[in-house]
Design a protein around this motif. Structure first.
Motif, PDB file in Angstrom:
ATOM      1  N   ASP A 166       0.778  -1.192   0.427  1.00 37.84           N
ATOM      2  CA  ASP A 166       0.053  -0.165  -0.638  1.00 37.84           C
ATOM      3  C   ASP A 166       1.100   1.377  -0.191  1.00 37.84           C
ATOM      4  O   ASP A 166      -0.120   2.353   0.124  1.00 37.84           O
ATOM      5  CB  ASP A 166      -1.118   0.025   1.195  1.00 37.84           C
TER       6      ASP A 166
ATOM      7  N   GLU B 241      -9.714   0.648   1.631  1.00 35.75           N
ATOM      8  CA  GLU B 241     -10.010   0.887  -0.065  1.00 35.75           C
ATOM      9  C   GLU B 241     -11.722   0.896  -0.859  1.00 35.75           C
ATOM     10  O   GLU B 241     -12.333   0.910   0.375  1.00 35.75           O
ATOM     11  CB  GLU B 241      -9.922  -0.558  -0.885  1.00 35.75           C
TER      12      GLU B 241
ATOM     13  N   VAL C 290      -6.916   2.124  -3.335  1.00 28.87           N
ATOM     14  CA  VAL C 290      -6.368   2.660  -1.517  1.00 28.87           C
ATOM     15  C   VAL C 290      -6.652   4.158  -1.781  1.00 28.87           C
ATOM     16  O   VAL C 290      -6.138   4.785  -2.433  1.00 28.87           O
ATOM     17  CB  VAL C 290      -5.248   2.159  -0.903  1.00 28.87           C
TER      18      VAL C 290
END
Length: 165
Positions: A12, A60, A65
């Protein structure tokens, strides 16, 4: 709110960095001046790898994200160890659409395990949506540091908000 909130992972970091850097270059709400590099973000992430007393969550939306919330050390001195600073940043495309509150509340659930005493949010002003969000999550204003930062050709004050854990 149709978003999946989960712990962040190393995969991420690119999106977290994109979101954070957009605030650095385009808004006064981050007092960083230079965008973070991927290497700096990886070093930052190291404090969230288990086992850790600090937490990093992402949200998300449709598999992408679109925001993150974190807890981090409030100050470096040992007497502050039972306090944390909380941060929440959302992709500009979802601001004002109801994603911030559940993300912040999920973070607060993670940090109310009994080992921490207070959470603090430092909000660069003006930022009424963030002040309202934190107030709704149980934070209260404990002070304002007047014109403490200079960015984007102006001085900005910071509102300090506190929440008992």
């Amino acid at each position: 709110m149709n978003g999946l909130i989960r712990p962040a992972d190393r995969g991420d970091l690119t999106r977290i960095n994109e979101i954070y850097n957009s605030y650095i270059v385009g808004r006064h709400t981050s007092f960083d001046i230079e965008p973070w590099t991927p290497e700096e973000r990886a070093e930052w992430y190291a404090k969230y790898v288990e086992p850790s007393r600090y937490h990093l969550l992402v949200i998300e939306v449709v598999g992408l994200v679109m925001g993150f919330a974190s807890s981090s050390p409030f100050r470096d001195k040992a007497a502050y160890d039972t306090s944390v600073e909380t941060t929440i940043l959302l992709d500009e495309r979802i601001l004002g659409r109801g994603f911030g509150r559940p993300l912040l509340e999920a973070l607060l659930e993670q940090i109310t395990d009994g080992s921490l005493h207070r959470a603090y949010a430092l909000i660069a002003l003006p930022n009424e949506p963030s002040v309202r969000l934190h107030a709704a999550a149980g934070y209260r204003t404990v002070g304002v540091m007047d014109e403490v930062g200079h960015k984007l050709d102006g001085y900005h004050s910071v509102q300090l908000m506190e929440r008992a854990l």
